[in-house]
Design an enzyme around this catalytic site. Structure first.
Site, PDB file in Angstrom:
ATOM      1  N   ALA A  10       1.009  -1.198  -0.048  1.00  0.00           N
ATOM      2  CA  ALA A  10      -0.045   0.006   0.021  1.00  0.00           C
ATOM      3  C   ALA A  10       1.091   1.392  -0.144  1.00  0.00           C
ATOM      4  CB  ALA A  10      -0.932  -0.122   1.096  1.00  0.00           C
ATOM      5  N   LYS A  15       8.011   1.058  -0.998  1.00  0.00           N
ATOM      6  CA  LYS A  15       8.417   0.355  -2.158  1.00  0.00           C
ATOM      7  C   LYS A  15       9.498   1.174  -2.975  1.00  0.00           C
ATOM      8  CE  LYS A  15       4.241   0.870  -3.708  1.00  0.00           C
ATOM      9  NZ  LYS A  15       3.608   1.756  -2.428  1.00  0.00           N
ATOM     10  N   GLU A  87       6.521   1.617  -9.720  1.00  0.00           N
ATOM     11  CA  GLU A  87       5.493   2.031  -9.927  1.00  0.00           C
ATOM     12  C   GLU A  87       4.812   1.042 -11.175  1.00  0.00           C
ATOM     13  OE1 GLU A  87       3.946   3.816  -8.156  1.00  0.00           O
ATOM     14  OE2 GLU A  87       5.256   5.030  -7.341  1.00  0.00           O
ATOM     15  N   GLN A  89       2.566  -0.847 -11.530  1.00  0.00           N
ATOM     16  CA  GLN A  89       1.171  -1.049 -11.786  1.00  0.00           C
ATOM     17  C   GLN A  89       0.586  -0.071 -12.836  1.00  0.00           C
ATOM     18  OE1 GLN A  89       2.286   0.594  -8.985  1.00  0.00           O
ATOM     19  NE2 GLN A  89       1.489   2.680  -8.951  1.00  0.00           N
ATOM     20  N   CYS A 144      -2.135   0.630   9.050  1.00  0.00           N
ATOM     21  CA  CYS A 144      -3.524   1.611   9.245  1.00  0.00           C
ATOM     22  C   CYS A 144      -3.144   2.350  10.604  1.00  0.00           C
ATOM     23  CB  CYS A 144      -4.517   0.885   9.186  1.00  0.00           C
ATOM     24  SG  CYS A 144      -6.153   1.971   9.356  1.00  0.00           S
ATOM     25  N   CYS A 146      -4.716   2.457  12.720  1.00  0.00           N
ATOM     26  CA  CYS A 146      -5.411   1.929  13.948  1.00  0.00           C
ATOM     27  C   CYS A 146      -4.443   0.744  14.455  1.00  0.00           C
ATOM     28  CB  CYS A 146      -6.658   1.247  13.754  1.00  0.00           C
ATOM     29  SG  CYS A 146      -6.463  -0.081  12.517  1.00  0.00           S
ATOM     30  N   CYS A 181      -6.448   0.053   6.683  1.00  0.00           N
ATOM     31  CA  CYS A 181      -7.000  -1.359   6.671  1.00  0.00           C
ATOM     32  C   CYS A 181      -8.353  -1.199   5.992  1.00  0.00           C
ATOM     33  CB  CYS A 181      -7.078  -1.834   8.079  1.00  0.00           C
ATOM     34  SG  CYS A 181      -8.261  -1.038   9.234  1.00  0.00           S
TER      35      CYS A 181
END
Length: 201
Positions: A10, A15, A87, A89, A144, A146, A181
């Site tokens: 993510a 990355k 990148e 993607q 995340c 959280c 998340c």
């Protein structure tokens, strides 16, 4: 034996930093790296690949109509030891197949770093094809706010709300996206929560 690798994570999972560190490690051992990125990624200029922690390197830009296989055979075949793609993607499905063919025909490892899914949790075309044909698929984990594992790249508008419609490709970093998340992502949409981006922390 050479392999086609897909290393995905993510937003904020380092990355690009990992791609540049991998490049450095190969070069430290006297091996030549062909570092490439698709032309859709223009955030750091057309010839620079830069991570959020300050690492950077010159990169060759690959437009969507370029045949990567032919480019490799013409300009890199005699000197390249490994191909690193950032990148990934944004590569076309055809270009992923061309990278696959380079691994098969020339025995050159190809390491692709990028996102798996977009802000709507849909696979990017390049990522989808990598999921189908890569020899090795590895998740680069991040968390995340959280504390749970982040899997969603939430796009945030100027008021702090999660965007659920729009173009698949809208470039941005910590000013536009946050890794979440899935539970927090869905809750944020349902409750129309204001999300604080990390740039404001």
């Amino acid at each position: 034996m050479a392999k086609l690798y897909f290393k995905y994570g993510a937003m904020g999972s380092s990355k690009t930093a990992q791609a540049l560190i991998t490049k450095y490690n190969y070069e430290e051992n006297g091996l030549n790296v062909w570092l490439i990125k698709p032309s859709a990624d223009t955030r750091d200029g057309c010839r620079v690949l830069r991570s959020r922690i300050g690492l950077e390197a010159m990169v060759e830009v690959i437009p969507p109509d370029m045949d990567v296989y032919d480019r490799f055979a013409q300009s890199q075949r005699e000197q390249c030891s490994v191909i690193i793609v950032d990148e990934c993607q944004f590569m076309t499905s055809a270009q992923i197949d061309q990278l696959r063919a380079i691994v098969n025909d020339f025995g050159i490892p190809v390491m692709c770093f990028g996102l798996r899914t977009d802000f709507q949790t849909h696979l990017f075309p390049g990522s989808l094809r990598l999921m189908e044909v890569a020899d090795s698929i590895l998740e680069i984990k991040t968390i995340c706010d959280c504390g749970a594992k982040a899997t969603v790249n939430a796009r945030i508008d100027s008021r702090g709300h999660i965007i659920t419609e729009g173009d698949q490709v809208v470039l941005g970093g910590n000013d536009s996206y946050i890794a979440m998340c899935h539970k927090c992502y869905v809750r944020g949409i349902r409750e129309n929560r204001v999300i604080q981006l990390h740039k404001n922390h």
